[in-house]
Design a protein around this motif. Structure first.
Motif, short mmCIF file in Angstrom:
data_model
loop_
_atom_site.label_atom_id
_atom_site.label_comp_id
_atom_site.label_asym_id
_atom_site.label_seq_id
_atom_site.Cartn_x
_atom_site.Cartn_y
_atom_site.Cartn_z
N ARG A 133 53.04 37.03 -19.03
CA ARG A 133 54.21 36.70 -18.20
C ARG A 133 55.42 36.43 -19.10
O ARG A 133 55.84 35.29 -19.28
N PRO A 134 55.99 37.47 -19.69
CA PRO A 134 57.09 37.29 -20.65
C PRO A 134 58.37 36.79 -19.98
O PRO A 134 58.60 37.03 -18.79
N ALA A 135 59.20 36.10 -20.76
CA ALA A 135 60.50 35.66 -20.28
C ALA A 135 61.41 36.89 -20.16
O ALA A 135 61.53 37.67 -21.10
N GLU A 136 62.04 37.06 -19.01
CA GLU A 136 62.83 38.26 -18.74
C GLU A 136 63.98 38.44 -19.72
O GLU A 136 64.33 39.56 -20.09
N TYR A 137 64.62 37.35 -20.13
CA TYR A 137 65.80 37.43 -20.98
C TYR A 137 65.45 37.66 -22.45
O TYR A 137 66.35 37.90 -23.27
N ALA A 138 64.19 37.57 -22.81
CA ALA A 138 63.80 37.66 -24.23
C ALA A 138 62.71 38.69 -24.43
O ALA A 138 61.73 38.47 -25.13
N GLY A 139 62.89 39.86 -23.81
CA GLY A 139 61.88 40.91 -23.89
C GLY A 139 61.67 41.47 -25.28
O GLY A 139 60.68 42.14 -25.54
N HIS A 140 62.60 41.19 -26.20
CA HIS A 140 62.49 41.70 -27.56
C HIS A 140 61.75 40.73 -28.49
O HIS A 140 61.57 41.02 -29.66
N ILE A 141 61.33 39.59 -27.95
CA ILE A 141 60.69 38.56 -28.79
C ILE A 141 59.18 38.65 -28.66
O ILE A 141 58.63 38.47 -27.57
N ILE A 142 58.49 38.92 -29.77
CA ILE A 142 57.04 38.90 -29.79
C ILE A 142 56.57 37.56 -30.34
O ILE A 142 57.35 36.82 -30.94
N ASP A 143 55.31 37.25 -30.15
CA ASP A 143 54.74 36.03 -30.70
C ASP A 143 54.62 36.19 -32.21
O ASP A 143 53.93 37.09 -32.68
N PRO A 144 55.34 35.38 -33.01
CA PRO A 144 55.32 35.55 -34.47
C PRO A 144 53.90 35.51 -35.04
O PRO A 144 53.08 34.68 -34.65
N ARG A 145 53.66 36.39 -36.01
CA ARG A 145 52.34 36.48 -36.64
C ARG A 145 52.26 35.67 -37.93
O ARG A 145 51.17 35.45 -38.46
N ASN A 146 53.41 35.24 -38.44
CA ASN A 146 53.42 34.46 -39.67
C ASN A 146 54.67 33.57 -39.67
O ASN A 146 55.53 33.67 -38.79
N TYR A 147 54.75 32.70 -40.68
CA TYR A 147 55.83 31.71 -40.75
C TYR A 147 57.19 32.40 -40.88
O TYR A 147 58.18 31.96 -40.27
N GLY A 148 57.26 33.47 -41.66
CA GLY A 148 58.53 34.19 -41.82
C GLY A 148 59.05 34.72 -40.50
O GLY A 148 60.26 34.63 -40.22
N GLU A 149 58.16 35.29 -39.69
CA GLU A 149 58.58 35.80 -38.39
C GLU A 149 59.01 34.67 -37.46
O GLU A 149 59.95 34.84 -36.67
N ARG A 150 58.34 33.53 -37.55
CA ARG A 150 58.76 32.38 -36.73
C ARG A 150 60.16 31.93 -37.13
O ARG A 150 60.98 31.60 -36.26
N CYS A 151 60.45 31.91 -38.42
CA CYS A 151 61.79 31.54 -38.90
C CYS A 151 62.84 32.54 -38.39
O CYS A 151 63.95 32.14 -38.02
N MET A 152 62.49 33.82 -38.39
CA MET A 152 63.42 34.84 -37.91
C MET A 152 63.69 34.68 -36.42
O MET A 152 64.84 34.82 -35.96
N THR A 153 62.66 34.36 -35.65
CA THR A 153 62.83 34.15 -34.21
C THR A 153 63.68 32.91 -33.95
O THR A 153 64.54 32.92 -33.07
N ALA A 154 63.44 31.86 -34.74
CA ALA A 154 64.26 30.65 -34.62
C ALA A 154 65.72 30.95 -34.93
O ALA A 154 66.63 30.43 -34.27
N ALA A 155 65.96 31.83 -35.91
CA ALA A 155 67.33 32.20 -36.26
C ALA A 155 68.01 32.93 -35.10
O ALA A 155 69.22 32.72 -34.85
N LEU A 156 67.27 33.77 -34.38
CA LEU A 156 67.82 34.44 -33.21
C LEU A 156 68.19 33.43 -32.13
O LEU A 156 69.24 33.53 -31.49
N PHE A 157 67.31 32.45 -31.93
CA PHE A 157 67.56 31.39 -30.95
C PHE A 157 68.84 30.63 -31.31
O PHE A 157 69.69 30.37 -30.46
N ILE A 158 68.98 30.29 -32.59
CA ILE A 158 70.15 29.55 -33.06
C ILE A 158 71.43 30.36 -32.84
O ILE A 158 72.44 29.85 -32.35
N SER A 159 71.36 31.65 -33.18
CA SER A 159 72.53 32.52 -33.06
C SER A 159 72.92 32.77 -31.61
O SER A 159 74.09 32.59 -31.22
N GLU A 160 71.95 33.16 -30.79
CA GLU A 160 72.25 33.54 -29.41
C GLU A 160 72.52 32.32 -28.52
O GLU A 160 73.21 32.43 -27.51
#
Length: 208
Positions: free
Chosen positions: A104-131
């Motif tokens: 049941r993905p969030a409609e507004y964040a269809g480009h966000i996958i569940d991070p597989r490692n710490y680096g990907e989690r940091c990148m997703t957090a950066a998107l959250f901060i920016s947007e």
């Protein structure tokens, strides 16, 4: 000897279960578990115990794909602007709530996958901060999700840790609970600000 060993194991299991329950049910009056987490820019490690006896700490748990958390980002920012001079604020970025690869993905964040490692989690957090135009300091939970588990922070939660290291406020879990939790966070901080200002004025008078 066998009875002694069995008794020891039984006691150990009881202690382990009680500690687990204490963290699973963390609420006002609980001792706040310490943590050491890196900031989103990787430049600083934040330890909760470093603020003990100094200043209250506000922890806001959530992720980009948590609809409640994302929708309330402007309200979080407003509270931060109003009270950042009397408390330290941190968004604790945790595992995704409704990424694109879940049922049941969030409609507004269809480009966000569940991070597989710490680096990907940091990148997703950066998107959250920016947007989300986030100015609140963001710290990143580890891939073991231990801080999220310690604070029962998924999918989102607001907590205030007093200067004594005790949880002064913890929002409830459930629908609209985070929204209500932010209201209560603001009320607590406003009360604390009034006390802080009175004490400051008292000290200023004594120094004249």
């Amino acid at each position: 000897m066998a009875k002694f060993i069995l008794s020891f194991i039984f006691i150990f299991l009881l202690i382990s279960v009680s500690l687990s329950q204490a963290y699973d049910n963390i609420s006002s009056g609980s001792v706040a578990p310490d943590f050491n987490l890196m900031t989103s820019d990787g430049k600083e490690k934040i330890s909760l115990k470093s603020f003990k006896d100094k200043i209250p700490v506000v922890l806001l748990f959530g992720s980009y794909t948590s609809p409640q958390f994302f929708e309330e980002s402007k309200k979080m920012e407003k509270i931060y602007r109003n009270y950042k001079h009397i408390a330290r604020f941190f968004i604790v970025y945790i595992e995704e709530c409704r990424p694109s690869n879940c049922s049941r993905p969030a409609e507004y964040a269809g480009h966000i996958i569940d991070p597989r490692n710490y680096g990907e989690r940091c990148m997703t957090a950066a998107l959250f901060i920016s947007e989300g135009n986030i100015t609140i300091p963001v710290i990143i939970d580890n891939m073991n999700n231990s801080v999220k588990d310690d604070y029962d922070g998924w999918p989102e939660r607001a907590l205030i840790i007093g200067k004594d290291g005790i949880v002064a406020f913890a929002s409830h879990k459930g629908q609209d609970s985070f929204k209500e939790g932010l209201k209560e966070t603001g009320k607590w901080l406003e009360t604390y600000r009034k006390i802080f200002n009175r004490n400051f004025d008292r000290v200023a008078c004594l120094l004249r």
